[in-house]
Scaffold this motif. Structure first.
Motif, PDB file in Angstrom:
ATOM      1  N   VAL A  21       0.836  -1.203   0.000  1.00  0.00           N
ATOM      2  CA  VAL A  21       0.000   0.000   0.000  1.00  0.00           C
ATOM      3  C   VAL A  21       0.871   1.253   0.000  1.00  0.00           C
ATOM      4  O   VAL A  21       0.615   2.200  -0.747  1.00  0.00           O
ATOM      5  CB  VAL A  21      -0.965  -0.011   1.208  1.00  0.00           C
ATOM      6  N   VAL A  22       1.912   1.260   0.817  1.00  0.00           N
ATOM      7  CA  VAL A  22       2.789   2.437   0.881  1.00  0.00           C
ATOM      8  C   VAL A  22       3.481   2.673  -0.455  1.00  0.00           C
ATOM      9  O   VAL A  22       3.611   3.813  -0.909  1.00  0.00           O
ATOM     10  CB  VAL A  22       3.828   2.272   2.021  1.00  0.00           C
ATOM     11  N   VAL A  23       3.897   1.615  -1.107  1.00  0.00           N
ATOM     12  CA  VAL A  23       4.660   1.759  -2.352  1.00  0.00           C
ATOM     13  C   VAL A  23       3.764   2.106  -3.540  1.00  0.00           C
ATOM     14  O   VAL A  23       4.162   2.882  -4.414  1.00  0.00           O
ATOM     15  CB  VAL A  23       5.459   0.460  -2.632  1.00  0.00           C
ATOM     16  N   THR A  24       2.540   1.582  -3.580  1.00  0.00           N
ATOM     17  CA  THR A  24       1.730   1.726  -4.791  1.00  0.00           C
ATOM     18  C   THR A  24       0.711   2.857  -4.761  1.00  0.00           C
ATOM     19  O   THR A  24       0.306   3.329  -5.821  1.00  0.00           O
ATOM     20  CB  THR A  24       0.963   0.419  -5.083  1.00  0.00           C
ATOM     21  N   LYS A  25       0.264   3.284  -3.615  1.00  0.00           N
ATOM     22  CA  LYS A  25      -0.817   4.267  -3.569  1.00  0.00           C
ATOM     23  C   LYS A  25      -0.308   5.676  -3.858  1.00  0.00           C
ATOM     24  O   LYS A  25       0.818   6.030  -3.559  1.00  0.00           O
ATOM     25  CB  LYS A  25      -1.527   4.252  -2.213  1.00  0.00           C
ATOM     26  N   LYS A  26      -1.178   6.475  -4.419  1.00  0.00           N
ATOM     27  CA  LYS A  26      -0.859   7.856  -4.777  1.00  0.00           C
ATOM     28  C   LYS A  26      -1.614   8.841  -3.900  1.00  0.00           C
ATOM     29  O   LYS A  26      -1.967   9.924  -4.328  1.00  0.00           O
ATOM     30  CB  LYS A  26      -1.222   8.113  -6.244  1.00  0.00           C
ATOM     31  N   ASN A  27      -1.859   8.457  -2.663  1.00  0.00           N
ATOM     32  CA  ASN A  27      -2.598   9.298  -1.737  1.00  0.00           C
ATOM     33  C   ASN A  27      -1.881   9.221  -0.395  1.00  0.00           C
ATOM     34  O   ASN A  27      -1.596   8.140   0.107  1.00  0.00           O
ATOM     35  CB  ASN A  27      -4.031   8.775  -1.626  1.00  0.00           C
ATOM     36  N   LEU A  28      -1.591  10.378   0.182  1.00  0.00           N
ATOM     37  CA  LEU A  28      -0.827  10.398   1.429  1.00  0.00           C
ATOM     38  C   LEU A  28      -1.572   9.730   2.583  1.00  0.00           C
ATOM     39  O   LEU A  28      -0.946   9.087   3.428  1.00  0.00           O
ATOM     40  CB  LEU A  28      -0.481  11.844   1.791  1.00  0.00           C
ATOM     41  N   VAL A  29      -2.884   9.842   2.611  1.00  0.00           N
ATOM     42  CA  VAL A  29      -3.655   9.220   3.685  1.00  0.00           C
ATOM     43  C   VAL A  29      -3.582   7.700   3.569  1.00  0.00           C
ATOM     44  O   VAL A  29      -3.404   6.991   4.568  1.00  0.00           O
ATOM     45  CB  VAL A  29      -5.111   9.723   3.671  1.00  0.00           C
ATOM     46  N   LEU A  30      -3.704   7.180   2.360  1.00  0.00           N
ATOM     47  CA  LEU A  30      -3.597   5.735   2.164  1.00  0.00           C
ATOM     48  C   LEU A  30      -2.190   5.231   2.475  1.00  0.00           C
ATOM     49  O   LEU A  30      -2.024   4.125   3.003  1.00  0.00           O
ATOM     50  CB  LEU A  30      -4.007   5.363   0.740  1.00  0.00           C
ATOM     51  N   MET A  31      -1.192   6.031   2.159  1.00  0.00           N
ATOM     52  CA  MET A  31       0.181   5.650   2.498  1.00  0.00           C
ATOM     53  C   MET A  31       0.358   5.588   4.012  1.00  0.00           C
ATOM     54  O   MET A  31       1.041   4.702   4.538  1.00  0.00           O
ATOM     55  CB  MET A  31       1.163   6.636   1.867  1.00  0.00           C
ATOM     56  N   LEU A  32      -0.272   6.503   4.713  1.00  0.00           N
ATOM     57  CA  LEU A  32      -0.224   6.492   6.172  1.00  0.00           C
ATOM     58  C   LEU A  32      -0.922   5.254   6.733  1.00  0.00           C
ATOM     59  O   LEU A  32      -0.447   4.645   7.700  1.00  0.00           O
ATOM     60  CB  LEU A  32      -0.874   7.767   6.709  1.00  0.00           C
ATOM     61  N   MET A  33      -2.015   4.858   6.113  1.00  0.00           N
ATOM     62  CA  MET A  33      -2.709   3.644   6.546  1.00  0.00           C
ATOM     63  C   MET A  33      -1.845   2.410   6.320  1.00  0.00           C
ATOM     64  O   MET A  33      -1.853   1.477   7.133  1.00  0.00           O
ATOM     65  CB  MET A  33      -4.041   3.514   5.808  1.00  0.00           C
ATOM     66  N   GLY A  34      -1.094   2.389   5.234  1.00  0.00           N
ATOM     67  CA  GLY A  34      -0.176   1.277   4.996  1.00  0.00           C
ATOM     68  C   GLY A  34       0.919   1.213   6.048  1.00  0.00           C
ATOM     69  O   GLY A  34       1.296   0.126   6.503  1.00  0.00           O
ATOM     70  N   ALA A  35       1.422   2.370   6.452  1.00  0.00           N
ATOM     71  CA  ALA A  35       2.436   2.398   7.505  1.00  0.00           C
ATOM     72  C   ALA A  35       1.858   1.890   8.823  1.00  0.00           C
ATOM     73  O   ALA A  35       2.545   1.191   9.588  1.00  0.00           O
ATOM     74  CB  ALA A  35       2.980   3.816   7.668  1.00  0.00           C
ATOM     75  N   GLU A  36       0.604   2.194   9.081  1.00  0.00           N
ATOM     76  CA  GLU A  36      -0.041   1.697  10.295  1.00  0.00           C
ATOM     77  C   GLU A  36      -0.212   0.178  10.240  1.00  0.00           C
ATOM     78  O   GLU A  36      -0.077  -0.503  11.262  1.00  0.00           O
ATOM     79  CB  GLU A  36      -1.393   2.376  10.499  1.00  0.00           C
ATOM     80  N   LEU A  37      -0.516  -0.352   9.074  1.00  0.00           N
ATOM     81  CA  LEU A  37      -0.588  -1.808   8.933  1.00  0.00           C
ATOM     82  C   LEU A  37       0.758  -2.460   9.248  1.00  0.00           C
ATOM     83  O   LEU A  37       0.815  -3.509   9.893  1.00  0.00           O
ATOM     84  CB  LEU A  37      -1.017  -2.191   7.514  1.00  0.00           C
TER      85      LEU A  37
END
Length: 101
Positions: A21-37
């Motif tokens: 999610v962190v590598v592929t998403k183009k949205n900062l909020v989604l990248m933050l959610m990936g980091a939380e995962l």
């Protein structure tokens, strides 16, 4: 789930999904959610290892610290993301070209 391997496989799957999610998403909020995962995968590892350790409180204490750090990270990161959205009208990291200078 009484063996350690099951917990490690679950944590590895969660970490892989978070990293993807962190590598592929183009949205900062989604990248933050990936980091939380990814942080949650680390928490699962700490708690699983503490279950099979002679001093089980160590892993659980580390897990609580990670949860506190994650809460602080969310508060600060969301504040930064909201300011970026207010200034640039977008949360797409590719459109934030003036931050590169």
């Amino acid at each position: 789930m009484n063996n350690l391997q099951s917990y490690i496989v679950l944590a590895a799957c969660l970490f892989s999904i978070g990293f993807a999610v962190v590598v592929t998403k183009k949205n900062l909020v989604l990248m933050l959610m990936g980091a939380e995962l990814m942080l949650n995968a680390v928490n699962i590892n700490f708690v699983a290892f503490s279950k099979f350790d002679s001093v089980p409180e160590q892993g659980q204490v580390f897990s609580i610290f990670i949860m506190l750090i994650a809460a602080a990270e969310i508060a600060v990161a969301l504040a930064i993301i909201l300011k970026i959205r207010e200034h640039y009208q977008s949360v797409n990291p590719d459109e934030l070209t003036s931050l590169k200078n």
